[in-house]
Design an enzyme around this catalytic site. Sequence first.
Site, PDB file in Angstrom:
ATOM      1  N   LYS A 178       0.794  -1.508  -0.538  1.00  0.00           N
ATOM      2  CA  LYS A 178      -0.285  -0.451   0.264  1.00  0.00           C
ATOM      3  C   LYS A 178       0.849   1.600   0.198  1.00  0.00           C
ATOM      4  O   LYS A 178       1.717   1.555   0.851  1.00  0.00           O
ATOM      5  CB  LYS A 178      -0.785  -0.232   1.379  1.00  0.00           C
ATOM      6  CG  LYS A 178      -1.845   1.313   1.227  1.00  0.00           C
ATOM      7  CD  LYS A 178      -3.020   1.297   2.634  1.00  0.00           C
ATOM      8  CE  LYS A 178      -2.247   1.489   4.117  1.00  0.00           C
ATOM      9  NZ  LYS A 178      -2.175   3.383   3.624  1.00  0.00           N
ATOM     10  N   ASP A 184      -3.505   4.618  -1.263  1.00  0.00           N
ATOM     11  CA  ASP A 184      -3.992   4.602  -1.215  1.00  0.00           C
ATOM     12  C   ASP A 184      -4.711   6.551  -0.700  1.00  0.00           C
ATOM     13  O   ASP A 184      -3.539   6.651   0.097  1.00  0.00           O
ATOM     14  CB  ASP A 184      -3.966   4.536   0.380  1.00  0.00           C
ATOM     15  CG  ASP A 184      -4.916   4.553   1.521  1.00  0.00           C
ATOM     16  OD1 ASP A 184      -6.365   5.503   0.919  1.00  0.00           O
ATOM     17  OD2 ASP A 184      -4.690   4.499   2.607  1.00  0.00           O
ATOM     18  N   LYS A 241      -7.103   8.010  -0.888  1.00  0.00           N
ATOM     19  CA  LYS A 241      -8.262   8.331  -0.452  1.00  0.00           C
ATOM     20  C   LYS A 241      -9.158  10.335  -1.127  1.00  0.00           C
ATOM     21  O   LYS A 241      -9.925  10.935  -0.180  1.00  0.00           O
ATOM     22  CB  LYS A 241      -8.382   8.612   0.687  1.00  0.00           C
ATOM     23  CG  LYS A 241      -8.494   7.793   1.959  1.00  0.00           C
ATOM     24  CD  LYS A 241      -8.041   7.966   3.625  1.00  0.00           C
ATOM     25  CE  LYS A 241      -7.623   6.904   4.280  1.00  0.00           C
ATOM     26  NZ  LYS A 241      -5.872   6.477   3.732  1.00  0.00           N
ATOM     27  N   ASP A 255     -13.680  15.304  -3.629  1.00  0.00           N
ATOM     28  CA  ASP A 255     -13.584  16.344  -3.846  1.00  0.00           C
ATOM     29  C   ASP A 255     -14.846  16.188  -5.039  1.00  0.00           C
ATOM     30  O   ASP A 255     -15.455  15.228  -4.559  1.00  0.00           O
ATOM     31  CB  ASP A 255     -12.640  16.455  -5.047  1.00  0.00           C
ATOM     32  CG  ASP A 255     -11.200  17.688  -5.007  1.00  0.00           C
ATOM     33  OD1 ASP A 255     -12.893  18.617  -5.318  1.00  0.00           O
ATOM     34  OD2 ASP A 255     -10.804  17.777  -4.648  1.00  0.00           O
ATOM     35  N   THR A 294     -13.873  16.411 -10.872  1.00  0.00           N
ATOM     36  CA  THR A 294     -11.911  16.382 -10.078  1.00  0.00           C
ATOM     37  C   THR A 294     -11.466  14.546 -10.049  1.00  0.00           C
ATOM     38  O   THR A 294     -10.504  14.483 -10.276  1.00  0.00           O
ATOM     39  CB  THR A 294     -12.024  17.370  -9.140  1.00  0.00           C
ATOM     40  OG1 THR A 294     -11.656  18.770  -9.519  1.00  0.00           O
ATOM     41  CG2 THR A 294     -10.641  16.758  -8.571  1.00  0.00           C
ATOM     42  N   THR A 350     -10.575   3.998  10.887  1.00  0.00           N
ATOM     43  CA  THR A 350     -10.299   3.353  12.092  1.00  0.00           C
ATOM     44  C   THR A 350      -9.766   4.248  13.253  1.00  0.00           C
ATOM     45  O   THR A 350      -9.692   4.158  14.479  1.00  0.00           O
ATOM     46  CB  THR A 350      -9.308   2.244  12.013  1.00  0.00           C
ATOM     47  OG1 THR A 350      -7.938   3.090  11.040  1.00  0.00           O
ATOM     48  CG2 THR A 350      -9.875   0.880  10.897  1.00  0.00           C
ATOM     49  N   GLN A 352      -5.015   4.749  15.919  1.00  0.00           N
ATOM     50  CA  GLN A 352      -6.690   4.001  15.586  1.00  0.00           C
ATOM     51  C   GLN A 352      -7.558   3.748  16.424  1.00  0.00           C
ATOM     52  O   GLN A 352      -6.294   2.771  17.841  1.00  0.00           O
ATOM     53  CB  GLN A 352      -5.757   2.919  14.701  1.00  0.00           C
ATOM     54  CG  GLN A 352      -5.271   3.301  13.639  1.00  0.00           C
ATOM     55  CD  GLN A 352      -5.730   2.475  12.745  1.00  0.00           C
ATOM     56  OE1 GLN A 352      -6.205   1.472  11.950  1.00  0.00           O
ATOM     57  NE2 GLN A 352      -3.799   1.760  12.036  1.00  0.00           N
ATOM     58  N   ARG A 362       2.494  -1.207  10.493  1.00  0.00           N
ATOM     59  CA  ARG A 362       3.923  -0.904  11.306  1.00  0.00           C
ATOM     60  C   ARG A 362       3.782  -1.741  12.119  1.00  0.00           C
ATOM     61  O   ARG A 362       5.038  -2.483  12.645  1.00  0.00           O
ATOM     62  CB  ARG A 362       3.573  -0.010  12.450  1.00  0.00           C
ATOM     63  CG  ARG A 362       3.220   1.286  12.490  1.00  0.00           C
ATOM     64  CD  ARG A 362       2.745   2.795  13.320  1.00  0.00           C
ATOM     65  NE  ARG A 362       1.792   2.474  13.190  1.00  0.00           N
ATOM     66  CZ  ARG A 362       0.561   3.483  13.224  1.00  0.00           C
ATOM     67  NH1 ARG A 362       1.322   5.026  13.686  1.00  0.00           N
ATOM     68  NH2 ARG A 362      -0.409   3.641  13.488  1.00  0.00           N
TER      69      ARG A 362
END
Length: 240
Positions: free
Chosen positions: A34, A61, A63, A66, A70, A122, A191, A212
């Site tokens: 990702k 990723d 997200k 708009d 666009t 999250t 999170q 992580r």
Amino acid sequence: MKKLKPLYFALDFQTGKEALDFLKRNDLTGIPVKVGMELFYKEGPAIIHQLKEMEHEIFLDLKLHDIPETVRRAMRNLASMKVDVVNVHAQGGEDMMKAAKIGLEEGAQGHVPVLLAVTVLTSSDQQMLKEQLLINRPLAEVVKHYGMRAEKCGVDGVVCSVEEAGIIKKHTTLAALTPGIRLAGGENHDQKRVATPEKARENGSDAMVVGRAIRDAENPEDIYKTIKEAFQHESINTHT
């Protein structure tokens, strides 16, 4: 349409060199990854091309959220980079989600990327929805509503927490990709709604994003394999 891979490793690094060196150093070349805002905004399309040369499937990723036109044009450009998965915020509404799908189809060279709609991050919880976003409906109901709207717009799946994956699977035919995955005893960091790979599988998740827990491990390759095996364990057993 492409299908989601079971596990995407989040390349949460400041530079492309750090990300690529980490993958090579830990024998993770070729795994699904990702690429988020931090890395893409630093390196741009170049990091996508480099990862593709190393045969990684890529979930970009960003997200998008708009006005519909666009987003349509942006998705057309993203699709031309041959990424495998992209996403928008479901809060952008139906016209925006439909425009995103059109843009992907316009820009795709071969397979159209999987389009996901982010439901509720999250890092959010019920208190945040009520006090900061003025959304007074239960969080689970909001996720369900967003998922059903997304399915109506031709979106392929959603990003949701493990807690809401079962709701999505019950009320839609969409795929559910779930971030916020931690091994038992792992830290939650920023999170608020997290779960183990086993819980993700039990709740109906089709795919996971893990960052992580792999990046900060003493042996990232072993942890990657452990998480993937824990997530797929039941399905593996049913075929043996």
